[in-house]
Design an enzyme around this catalytic site. Sequence first.
Site, PDB file in Angstrom:
ATOM      1  N   HIS A  89       0.788  -1.079  -0.105  1.00 34.38           N
ATOM      2  CA  HIS A  89      -0.052   0.543   0.109  1.00 34.38           C
ATOM      3  C   HIS A  89       0.626   1.174  -0.250  1.00 34.38           C
ATOM      4  O   HIS A  89       0.421   2.145  -0.179  1.00 34.38           O
ATOM      5  CB  HIS A  89      -0.429  -0.027   1.583  1.00 34.38           C
ATOM      6  CG  HIS A  89      -0.486   0.466   2.079  1.00 34.38           C
ATOM      7  ND1 HIS A  89       0.217  -1.110   3.422  1.00 34.38           N
ATOM      8  CD2 HIS A  89      -0.202   1.596   3.256  1.00 34.38           C
ATOM      9  CE1 HIS A  89       0.635  -0.195   4.528  1.00 34.38           C
ATOM     10  NE2 HIS A  89       0.929   1.180   4.747  1.00 34.38           N
ATOM     11  N   ASP A 102       0.306  -8.016   1.467  1.00 37.15           N
ATOM     12  CA  ASP A 102       0.860  -6.390   1.489  1.00 37.15           C
ATOM     13  C   ASP A 102       2.635  -5.822   1.316  1.00 37.15           C
ATOM     14  O   ASP A 102       3.258  -5.385   2.473  1.00 37.15           O
ATOM     15  CB  ASP A 102       0.450  -5.964   2.430  1.00 37.15           C
ATOM     16  CG  ASP A 102      -0.128  -4.407   2.602  1.00 37.15           C
ATOM     17  OD1 ASP A 102       0.829  -3.472   1.743  1.00 37.15           O
ATOM     18  OD2 ASP A 102      -0.481  -4.024   4.144  1.00 37.15           O
ATOM     19  N   SER A 129       4.718   2.024   8.273  1.00 32.97           N
ATOM     20  CA  SER A 129       4.840   0.807   7.079  1.00 32.97           C
ATOM     21  C   SER A 129       5.799   0.625   6.281  1.00 32.97           C
ATOM     22  O   SER A 129       6.546   1.496   5.396  1.00 32.97           O
ATOM     23  CB  SER A 129       3.070   1.427   6.437  1.00 32.97           C
ATOM     24  OG  SER A 129       2.269   1.418   6.615  1.00 32.97           O
TER      25      SER A 129
END
Length: 426
Positions: free
Chosen positions: A139, A170, A248
Amino acid sequence: MSASCYSFCVRRPIRPAFNSVQAVVSRGACRVCAQARNVKAKKPAAGSKHGNSGNTSGLGHDTEHAPVQKTVPLVSTPADADLEQNEGKFFDAVVKVYCIHTEPNYSLPWQRKRQYSSTSSGFMVKNEEGQRCLLTNAHSVEYHTQVKVKRRGDDQKFIAEVLAIGVECDIALLTVKDETFWEGVKPLSFGPLPRLQDAVAVVGYPIGGDTISVTSGVVSRIEVTSYVHGSTELLGVQIDAAINSGNSGGPVFNEVGECVGIAFQSLSGSDAENIGYVIPTPVIQHFLTDFRRNGQFTGFPVMGMKWQRMESHALRSAYKMKKEQKGILVRHVQPTYETAKHLKPDDIIMRFDGIQVASDGTVPFREKERIAFNYLTSQKYSGEQAVLDVWRDGQDVQLTIHLMRPRLLVPLHLANADPSFFVVAG
């Protein structure tokens, strides 16, 4: 009151509830305090039991019971330099990812939305063939137009190329062609799956500052977890270390400096505090192996069925199961899957590749641990086979099925592809 998972890259306002820059003393004590404890106290001078010669603090304490300690200068020692050098070997492999996104406009065919930018984290690794590459979250580079990365302590940004994107897990694989980017940095090595209460540290570039940040915690839970970005369920590790916007794609280290996962999402809500999620090394290795074998990410296979627990004694009796038999009941099989050619509704799956499936839908995981049954499926690769021991109409039947990536009439995600449109005129 509801709590929901959010994947994090920095593209939203700073929330004052989070403090993304935290000072972490990983060795359990301040170095200066540790030096002070090692300094031997001076003995009081003769005749200074109640005099001022032995008491320099002005607090009136008896110097016989409170000897004077030598002042420790705040200077670096060779041991401090070695410690910082060892920490730098791990931190230098962590990079900041700059991405410009351009998403498709679903309301206007063949049009794009306005560009927006985000920042996240990533780190350097080396694959089995010895090639250097970068790992981050899928993402973080979704619908990317341009991706740049910057090393710790450097002022230059390097253009990165996206090699593969695994939406389900992911994870995204990147590379940088400029050789100067890799100079003087040792890629990180992966460690084993951690255990409960193991200490971990999350390293990355979250909101609240521009420099690298470290937050620490322990492993709280290991189970099959919902991956929000890919709408899948894979093995995940829950930790209590802070994971904020910008973390992230950053690595999660264990106590010996090995990477044991990738930070990718956290649980947000009034009922949740300090709940972050990490992609563990088995999922990362599956992604890397899949890319090495096929040159692209082919996904995690599934069986394409709905099942029911068989904990009820009356239910097991209705299907003529013996007392020692266990398994799960197949309720529906997706007709677009290869499994539909062999598996039928009302079949009872008792074993998967020889591993006993319990009536509550769990299988043995590690010592005194159990995990959801679909964990076994996620360990396979697309196109591989699995042997099922099935109880059908009161008899034992052995089936060999082919596992494949989900094939849905309406896909859960487009995997960064442009949407298709059906135009009706007249």
